[in-house]
Design a protein around this motif. Sequence first.
Motif, mmCIF file in Angstrom:
data_model
loop_
_atom_site.group_PDB
_atom_site.id
_atom_site.type_symbol
_atom_site.label_atom_id
_atom_site.label_comp_id
_atom_site.label_asym_id
_atom_site.label_seq_id
_atom_site.Cartn_x
_atom_site.Cartn_y
_atom_site.Cartn_z
ATOM 1 N N LYS A 88 0.828 -1.204 0.000
ATOM 2 C CA LYS A 88 0.000 0.000 0.000
ATOM 3 C C LYS A 88 0.864 1.256 0.000
ATOM 4 O O LYS A 88 0.541 2.243 -0.653
ATOM 5 N N PHE A 89 1.996 1.206 0.741
ATOM 6 C CA PHE A 89 2.897 2.358 0.756
ATOM 7 C C PHE A 89 3.512 2.583 -0.627
ATOM 8 O O PHE A 89 3.656 3.723 -1.073
ATOM 9 N N ASP A 90 3.834 1.493 -1.291
ATOM 10 C CA ASP A 90 4.392 1.631 -2.634
ATOM 11 C C ASP A 90 3.369 2.238 -3.590
ATOM 12 O O ASP A 90 3.733 2.973 -4.526
ATOM 13 N N LEU A 91 2.099 1.944 -3.372
ATOM 14 C CA LEU A 91 1.040 2.463 -4.230
ATOM 15 C C LEU A 91 0.574 3.848 -3.805
ATOM 16 O O LEU A 91 -0.316 4.428 -4.448
ATOM 17 N N GLY A 92 1.137 4.354 -2.703
ATOM 18 C CA GLY A 92 0.756 5.666 -2.221
ATOM 19 C C GLY A 92 -0.513 5.672 -1.407
ATOM 20 O O GLY A 92 -1.075 6.753 -1.150
ATOM 21 N N GLU A 93 -0.979 4.514 -0.972
ATOM 22 C CA GLU A 93 -2.220 4.429 -0.205
ATOM 23 C C GLU A 93 -1.968 4.364 1.296
ATOM 24 O O GLU A 93 -2.920 4.264 2.068
ATOM 25 N N SER A 94 -0.704 4.392 1.733
ATOM 26 C CA SER A 94 -0.380 4.357 3.154
ATOM 27 C C SER A 94 0.847 5.222 3.393
ATOM 28 O O SER A 94 1.546 5.619 2.442
ATOM 29 N N ASP A 95 1.090 5.518 4.660
ATOM 30 C CA ASP A 95 2.254 6.328 5.004
ATOM 31 C C ASP A 95 3.325 5.463 5.662
ATOM 32 O O ASP A 95 3.120 4.292 5.972
#
Length: 625
Positions: free
Chosen positions: A574-581
């Motif tokens: 999700k972080f790689d996809l920009g959906e998490s921090d």
Amino acid sequence: MSFPFQLRFLFPPSTEAPLMIRRACMIAAGGLLTIGCATNDGPRSTTANTAVPDVTTTALQTSTATTVAATTPVVQLASARQNLTGEVITDGAELIPAIESDNLIESDVLLEPDSAIEPDSAIEPSKDDNRGTDNDASAPNDTSARTDSETANADASFDELLAPSLAGAPSLAGVTNNDGGLPLQDVVASVQSYFPLLQIAYLERNRTSGDQLAAWGEFDTKLKARSESQPLGFYENYQNGAGVYQPLYRGGEIYSGYRIGRGVFEPWYQERQTNEGGEFKAGFQLPLLRDRNIDARRADLWRATYDRQMAEPQIRSAVIDTIRDASIAYWVWVAAGRQVQIGEAALELAERRNRQVARRVEEGDLGDPVLADNQRAIMQRQGKLIDLKRKQTQTAVKLSLFLRDGLSTPRVPGEDELPGFPEVAPYDVTQLDADIQYAARLRPELTALDTEARRVQVDLAEACNQTLPVLDAFSNVSQDVGEPTSSKRDKSELELEIGFEFEMPVQRRKGLGKMRSARAKLNQIAAKRQFALEKISTEVQTAVAALDAAYRRVEQITDAVEISEQLAAVERRKFDLGESDLLAVFLREQIAIEAASDLVVAKLEYFAARADYTAALAYEFPVQF
């Protein structure tokens, strides 16, 4: 008080010198047989083994008759080499019951070895004797520490090893590793061969066998000689004599000798004078009541024999405790290595992500604080890894106390030797009762207490002996040879003397006091034995409880690790996809790291509990079930 009764038979005088010479030769020949009695007296062992005095009593009762089968042999796992093959070594000796009687009499505690060892057999090795490998088969042949003349055949009751078939016993096999590396068997073999404290324990055999040999010295053949001269004065005379004295194992002694007395003797010392050729003499002294079945010499010998036997359970106890400590040190080292691997994996994740974050910062997708936060995480995990490697080094150094090379020098295992944890296995709680009984048969504490009870029975029998009156029979025969020194020819005839000696203490306080003391010691040992059985049961149950709980904890944490790793992988995606921090990623990874670390701790607890379980059952190498 003594009442000697003597009978003297004077044979008809004869002027035939050859007759006197023949008689003297017969006496001398009979005296020479005295020397042979040193090895012919008493029952002889046919296998050159050390006898164990079999102390029996009509009041013996076992405090564990309902839980321990008396006919079950005691298993004694002897060596690392045998352990690797899974062979079970047993000791044919059985546990003796505890002493609970306070009304023992001398006839009830009469001591008699089944086969008394000879002094030579105590120090000469037998071809079939494997005592040198008992508990130490993989130890080096250190002739300076353990010579064959001191250790071989020192105790036969422990040399008859049988292969047992014990129901309910765990299968015996070394714990195997799926990942290779240093196996636990190598550590155990090193402990049994080179560990200094065990070498000290092994030397207890030499010390006790030396005491046993010294006790046999009371039965040594003794050569005696005496020369006395009175060159000045009215009565000028010269006396010389020599003889052989042999104490008998069954009590009493026999002797023979030769003496010659020449010159002018006082009228009241005419018995000191002999014919011109001297006098040959042979005789014996035999106890009829006191010292017949036991005396101070035999009591010291039997006590030394039991001391020799007590060295074996002491050695087994030291081996069991040391192998448990070595096993725990081994698993602590393995756990420390696994923690380092977890720390390295966590650091690698942070470093890989740092490259991704730096690229995204360059592209303007993320701000500089995110990159700085990730670098902070890298430094934090690097610091944690340094501490984990410190612990790994320390545990490896501690393990080197047990892991030694062929020169008995501590060897620090390398990182390339680090194994993985084997698969854990559940414990079958239905075999708990069988394990408790199994431990009661194997634990060396009970063997030591039983041997100590037999030793105290020697004291009791000796005390009973001291309450009996002294009634000794003695006899001797003598013949002078050569020209008569008296016109009466009173020295020329064959003389036979027979007598008895009686003595009795009226109050008998010495013997009665020692009897009371010995009975109290036997009751103390019985109480200790009962408590030891209860303690053994408690230790087995405690080890099993820890083992079962550790297994179930490993199963639970294993599932938690799988879930934590899955969640951390999802959060990174999700972080790689920009959906998490980055903070959420850190939290997920930290939870996964802690779960993996907890799993290592749980496995360490499991294998430490297995080591305690192994020691509680008195095994001398790791078990697998």
